[in-house]
Design a protein around this motif. Sequence first.
Motif, PDB file in Angstrom:
ATOM      1  N   ILE A  59       0.840  -1.213   0.000  1.00 16.99           N
ATOM      2  CA  ILE A  59       0.000   0.000   0.000  1.00 16.99           C
ATOM      3  C   ILE A  59       0.864   1.248   0.000  1.00 16.99           C
ATOM      4  O   ILE A  59       0.506   2.274  -0.598  1.00 16.99           O
ATOM      5  CB  ILE A  59      -0.954  -0.018   1.202  1.00 16.99           C
ATOM      6  CG1 ILE A  59      -1.963  -1.159   1.063  1.00 16.99           C
ATOM      7  CG2 ILE A  59      -1.687   1.307   1.344  1.00 16.99           C
ATOM      8  CD1 ILE A  59      -2.872  -1.321   2.274  1.00 16.99           C
ATOM      9  N   THR A  60       2.029   1.181   0.658  1.00 21.04           N
ATOM     10  CA  THR A  60       2.918   2.346   0.730  1.00 21.04           C
ATOM     11  C   THR A  60       3.395   2.785  -0.656  1.00 21.04           C
ATOM     12  O   THR A  60       3.695   3.962  -0.874  1.00 21.04           O
ATOM     13  CB  THR A  60       4.130   2.026   1.618  1.00 21.04           C
ATOM     14  OG1 THR A  60       3.671   1.601   2.897  1.00 21.04           O
ATOM     15  CG2 THR A  60       5.021   3.250   1.806  1.00 21.04           C
ATOM     16  N   SER A  61       3.454   1.869  -1.596  1.00 21.14           N
ATOM     17  CA  SER A  61       3.923   2.217  -2.940  1.00 21.14           C
ATOM     18  C   SER A  61       3.002   3.215  -3.633  1.00 21.14           C
ATOM     19  O   SER A  61       3.410   3.862  -4.604  1.00 21.14           O
ATOM     20  CB  SER A  61       4.058   0.956  -3.795  1.00 21.14           C
ATOM     21  OG  SER A  61       2.792   0.345  -4.000  1.00 21.14           O
ATOM     22  N   PHE A  62       1.758   3.357  -3.153  1.00 23.08           N
ATOM     23  CA  PHE A  62       0.809   4.311  -3.737  1.00 23.08           C
ATOM     24  C   PHE A  62       0.765   5.624  -2.961  1.00 23.08           C
ATOM     25  O   PHE A  62      -0.211   6.387  -3.074  1.00 23.08           O
ATOM     26  CB  PHE A  62      -0.599   3.691  -3.781  1.00 23.08           C
ATOM     27  CG  PHE A  62      -0.670   2.404  -4.541  1.00 23.08           C
ATOM     28  CD1 PHE A  62      -0.730   2.393  -5.933  1.00 23.08           C
ATOM     29  CD2 PHE A  62      -0.665   1.177  -3.880  1.00 23.08           C
ATOM     30  CE1 PHE A  62      -0.793   1.202  -6.635  1.00 23.08           C
ATOM     31  CE2 PHE A  62      -0.730  -0.016  -4.572  1.00 23.08           C
ATOM     32  CZ  PHE A  62      -0.789  -0.011  -5.955  1.00 23.08           C
ATOM     33  N   ALA A  63       1.796   5.906  -2.187  1.00 23.52           N
ATOM     34  CA  ALA A  63       1.803   7.074  -1.307  1.00 23.52           C
ATOM     35  C   ALA A  63       1.696   8.376  -2.090  1.00 23.52           C
ATOM     36  O   ALA A  63       2.263   8.525  -3.181  1.00 23.52           O
ATOM     37  CB  ALA A  63       3.068   7.084  -0.464  1.00 23.52           C
ATOM     38  N   THR A  64       0.958   9.331  -1.508  1.00 25.69           N
ATOM     39  CA  THR A  64       0.802  10.661  -2.108  1.00 25.69           C
ATOM     40  C   THR A  64       1.480  11.752  -1.297  1.00 25.69           C
ATOM     41  O   THR A  64       1.481  12.913  -1.704  1.00 25.69           O
ATOM     42  CB  THR A  64      -0.690  11.000  -2.242  1.00 25.69           C
ATOM     43  OG1 THR A  64      -1.322  10.915  -0.964  1.00 25.69           O
ATOM     44  CG2 THR A  64      -1.372  10.033  -3.204  1.00 25.69           C
ATOM     45  N   GLY A  65       2.024  11.402  -0.149  1.00 25.55           N
ATOM     46  CA  GLY A  65       2.686  12.393   0.691  1.00 25.55           C
ATOM     47  C   GLY A  65       3.361  11.756   1.885  1.00 25.55           C
ATOM     48  O   GLY A  65       3.307  10.534   2.102  1.00 25.55           O
ATOM     49  N   VAL A  66       4.027  12.597   2.673  1.00 25.05           N
ATOM     50  CA  VAL A  66       4.785  12.118   3.827  1.00 25.05           C
ATOM     51  C   VAL A  66       3.856  11.524   4.883  1.00 25.05           C
ATOM     52  O   VAL A  66       4.164  10.491   5.486  1.00 25.05           O
ATOM     53  CB  VAL A  66       5.615  13.272   4.428  1.00 25.05           C
ATOM     54  CG1 VAL A  66       6.295  12.834   5.715  1.00 25.05           C
ATOM     55  CG2 VAL A  66       6.657  13.753   3.423  1.00 25.05           C
ATOM     56  N   THR A  67       2.704  12.151   5.116  1.00 27.52           N
ATOM     57  CA  THR A  67       1.754  11.638   6.112  1.00 27.52           C
ATOM     58  C   THR A  67       1.253  10.245   5.735  1.00 27.52           C
ATOM     59  O   THR A  67       1.102   9.369   6.594  1.00 27.52           O
ATOM     60  CB  THR A  67       0.569  12.597   6.258  1.00 27.52           C
ATOM     61  OG1 THR A  67       1.049  13.904   6.576  1.00 27.52           O
ATOM     62  CG2 THR A  67      -0.373  12.141   7.350  1.00 27.52           C
ATOM     63  N   TYR A  68       0.990  10.047   4.461  1.00 26.67           N
ATOM     64  CA  TYR A  68       0.544   8.747   3.960  1.00 26.67           C
ATOM     65  C   TYR A  68       1.590   7.672   4.282  1.00 26.67           C
ATOM     66  O   TYR A  68       1.257   6.584   4.775  1.00 26.67           O
ATOM     67  CB  TYR A  68       0.323   8.851   2.446  1.00 26.67           C
ATOM     68  CG  TYR A  68      -0.289   7.639   1.789  1.00 26.67           C
ATOM     69  CD1 TYR A  68       0.428   6.455   1.639  1.00 26.67           C
ATOM     70  CD2 TYR A  68      -1.574   7.690   1.284  1.00 26.67           C
ATOM     71  CE1 TYR A  68      -0.120   5.354   1.017  1.00 26.67           C
ATOM     72  CE2 TYR A  68      -2.145   6.587   0.646  1.00 26.67           C
ATOM     73  CZ  TYR A  68      -1.404   5.418   0.524  1.00 26.67           C
ATOM     74  OH  TYR A  68      -1.968   4.329  -0.097  1.00 26.67           O
ATOM     75  N   ILE A  69       2.862   7.969   3.996  1.00 23.19           N
ATOM     76  CA  ILE A  69       3.939   7.006   4.251  1.00 23.19           C
ATOM     77  C   ILE A  69       4.097   6.774   5.746  1.00 23.19           C
ATOM     78  O   ILE A  69       4.361   5.644   6.185  1.00 23.19           O
ATOM     79  CB  ILE A  69       5.254   7.500   3.633  1.00 23.19           C
ATOM     80  CG1 ILE A  69       5.105   7.665   2.122  1.00 23.19           C
ATOM     81  CG2 ILE A  69       6.401   6.535   3.935  1.00 23.19           C
ATOM     82  CD1 ILE A  69       6.330   8.222   1.444  1.00 23.19           C
ATOM     83  N   PHE A  70       3.924   7.824   6.529  1.00 24.94           N
ATOM     84  CA  PHE A  70       4.043   7.685   7.984  1.00 24.94           C
ATOM     85  C   PHE A  70       3.011   6.690   8.520  1.00 24.94           C
ATOM     86  O   PHE A  70       3.320   5.860   9.386  1.00 24.94           O
ATOM     87  CB  PHE A  70       3.854   9.053   8.655  1.00 24.94           C
ATOM     88  CG  PHE A  70       3.792   8.989  10.151  1.00 24.94           C
ATOM     89  CD1 PHE A  70       4.939   8.776  10.907  1.00 24.94           C
ATOM     90  CD2 PHE A  70       2.581   9.136  10.819  1.00 24.94           C
ATOM     91  CE1 PHE A  70       4.881   8.708  12.296  1.00 24.94           C
ATOM     92  CE2 PHE A  70       2.507   9.077  12.203  1.00 24.94           C
ATOM     93  CZ  PHE A  70       3.667   8.866  12.935  1.00 24.94           C
ATOM     94  N   ILE A  71       1.786   6.747   7.986  1.00 25.65           N
ATOM     95  CA  ILE A  71       0.716   5.854   8.464  1.00 25.65           C
ATOM     96  C   ILE A  71       0.927   4.426   7.971  1.00 25.65           C
ATOM     97  O   ILE A  71       0.874   3.474   8.750  1.00 25.65           O
ATOM     98  CB  ILE A  71      -0.666   6.388   8.030  1.00 25.65           C
ATOM     99  CG1 ILE A  71      -0.942   7.737   8.713  1.00 25.65           C
ATOM    100  CG2 ILE A  71      -1.764   5.383   8.363  1.00 25.65           C
ATOM    101  CD1 ILE A  71      -2.194   8.414   8.216  1.00 25.65           C
ATOM    102  N   THR A  72       1.175   4.276   6.673  1.00 23.40           N
ATOM    103  CA  THR A  72       1.244   2.920   6.101  1.00 23.40           C
ATOM    104  C   THR A  72       2.576   2.232   6.389  1.00 23.40           C
ATOM    105  O   THR A  72       2.608   1.059   6.771  1.00 23.40           O
ATOM    106  CB  THR A  72       1.021   2.974   4.585  1.00 23.40           C
ATOM    107  OG1 THR A  72       1.991   3.848   3.991  1.00 23.40           O
ATOM    108  CG2 THR A  72      -0.378   3.478   4.266  1.00 23.40           C
ATOM    109  N   PHE A  73       3.669   2.949   6.199  1.00 26.23           N
ATOM    110  CA  PHE A  73       4.993   2.361   6.388  1.00 26.23           C
ATOM    111  C   PHE A  73       5.435   2.420   7.843  1.00 26.23           C
ATOM    112  O   PHE A  73       5.891   1.417   8.418  1.00 26.23           O
ATOM    113  CB  PHE A  73       6.012   3.079   5.493  1.00 26.23           C
ATOM    114  CG  PHE A  73       7.403   2.522   5.565  1.00 26.23           C
ATOM    115  CD1 PHE A  73       7.647   1.191   5.280  1.00 26.23           C
ATOM    116  CD2 PHE A  73       8.479   3.325   5.904  1.00 26.23           C
ATOM    117  CE1 PHE A  73       8.940   0.671   5.342  1.00 26.23           C
ATOM    118  CE2 PHE A  73       9.767   2.825   5.950  1.00 26.23           C
ATOM    119  CZ  PHE A  73       9.993   1.493   5.673  1.00 26.23           C
TER     120      PHE A  73
END
Length: 510
Positions: free
Chosen positions: A109-123
Amino acid sequence: MEIAKKTMKTSKQRVMLDKPPDGGWGWVAVVAVFIVLFIGRGIPNAVGVYFAVLTDYYQEGAGSISWITSSLSAVSLCTGPFSAALSKRYAHRNVVFVGGLIAGISMVITSFATGVTYIFITFGILTGIGFGLARAPAVSMLGRYFEKRHATANGMAFVGTGCGSFVFAPFTRALINTYGWRGSFIIIGAICLNICVAATLLRPVYLKGDREENDKKYLQRSEKNSTSDRRSTSDELLNHKPASRCSKIARTMNEHFELSLFKNVHFSLIMISSFFFGFGTNIPLIHTVKRALDIGMTENEASLLVSILGFCMMIGGFGQGLLVDLVHMTKGKVFGSAITLYGVFTIIIVFTESFFINAIIMGLLGVFRGTIASLYGPIVREITGRNRFTGGYGLSLLFLGIAQMGGPVMAGYVYDITSNYDVSFYVGGISTIIGGLMVLGHTFFTRCRSSTEKGEQSAYDGDDIADSSELPDKIKSTNRVSNADTVCIEDMDAFSECQSAMCFEKETSI
C-alpha cells in the motif's frame, strides 16, 4: 471406524513435557525465528536508505522524515506487550502469521503514497504493527524450546537481524535504482509475506509448568474475586454505592500484560536502562547514510556502511551465545559492556570522515549491537522466569520502542538546526553509556551482595556448631533465606529477583 476414532483422539492429545526439550524441533523453531528477524528487523535496520531517498524526493526536513523511519522500529517494539497478550490468547504462531500478513500488505500500500503523512501511516505505523506482532511471540517461543542452550539458540536466531541488515541495505538501494522507491516497496512487501511461512514452523510446546502456573493463577484470582466481592457487597450495604470496576480492570490488565513484574526491582532497573540505551542505539543506524553523503561519500559507500554493521551483527550475535553457554561468562557483564562500548564508539565516529575508519567503527558497532540484541531476551527471561517471559519481553520492547522513537527524531531536528549530526551523536552516545553503566553497576552490586551472603552462610556452617538444631529459630530462618538468595543470584547471573517464585523453588531443592 473405532480404530480411526482412537487414532484421531490420540493425535489431539497434548504431550506435556517436564521441561523445555533443548533441541529437537526447537532447532526448526530457531530457523523460523531467524526468518522473522531477518525480515522484521533487517528492513527497519536498513531504513536509512529510504531516509535519504524520501528526504530528496519530498524536499522535507530531516526532522519530518525521521518520524517515518524511526516510527517503523519504534512502533514494532511498542506493539510488544499487545502481541504478547494476544499470543497467550490465540497462540504464538497465529499472531506471528497475522503480523506477517499485515506487514506485507502495508508495504504494498505504501507504494501508492501521495505524501509524507501517507507514508508515515502505512509504512511507519501499519508495517511497524505487523513486525511487532511477529517479533515478540516468535522470540518468546525460543524460551519455551530451550533452557540450558537458550543463549546459544537466541544468538543463532538473532543472526537473522544482522544478516537482514547486511542484505537489505544494498538490496534496497539496488531496487530503488532499478524500479524506483515505489517499486521497491512492492517487492519488499512480497518478501514480508514469508513471515507467514515461518509462522507455520512454530509448533506449540506444552509444558507441565504451564498447567501448574495456570492453576496457581486461577486459585489466586478466585481468592481475590471472593475477597473483592465481599468488600464490594459490604461497601454497597454501608455506602449504598455500586462497586467500582477499577479493581477488575486492574486485575485484567495485570493478567494479560504482566504489570506486576514492575514490583521486581531487577526488572524495573532493566526497563530504565533499556530506555537510556534505546534512545541512542538507533541514531547511528538511521542517520549514518545521510551523514556519510554529507561528508562526501558516494551512495554505494554510504549503503555499504549499513551492510558492514549488519554483517558484524551476525558475528556479535552468534559469538556471545557461545561465550555465555560454553565459556560460562556472566551475561550481565557482557551485556553491560557491549552497551557501554556501543555508546563510546557512537561518539568516536563523529571525529572521522574517512570511509575506511567509518567502516571499522560501524563494524564494531555491529558486533556490540548483535551482542545486545541476542542477550536481551535471555536476560529478561532469567528475571521473569519461563512462564512470564512472553509478557515480560513484550513490556521490555515497549520501553525500547518509546526510546527509539525519540532518539532518531531528536537527531533529525537537531540536524535541521545545526546542519550536522555532531550534537545528535554526542547525546545518543552519552545516553547509551548511561544505560550500560546502570547494567554494569547493578551486576557488580548484586554479585558483591551474593558474595557477602555466601560468607555469612559459611559462618553458620562452621565447626563451632555441630548440629543445626542448636541454632535459634530466628538464626535458622535467616540462614535458610540467605542460602536461597545466594543460589538464586548465582543461577541467574545476578539478575534474578530473590523474592520470586523461582527462588523459592530452588530453596526447596537445597
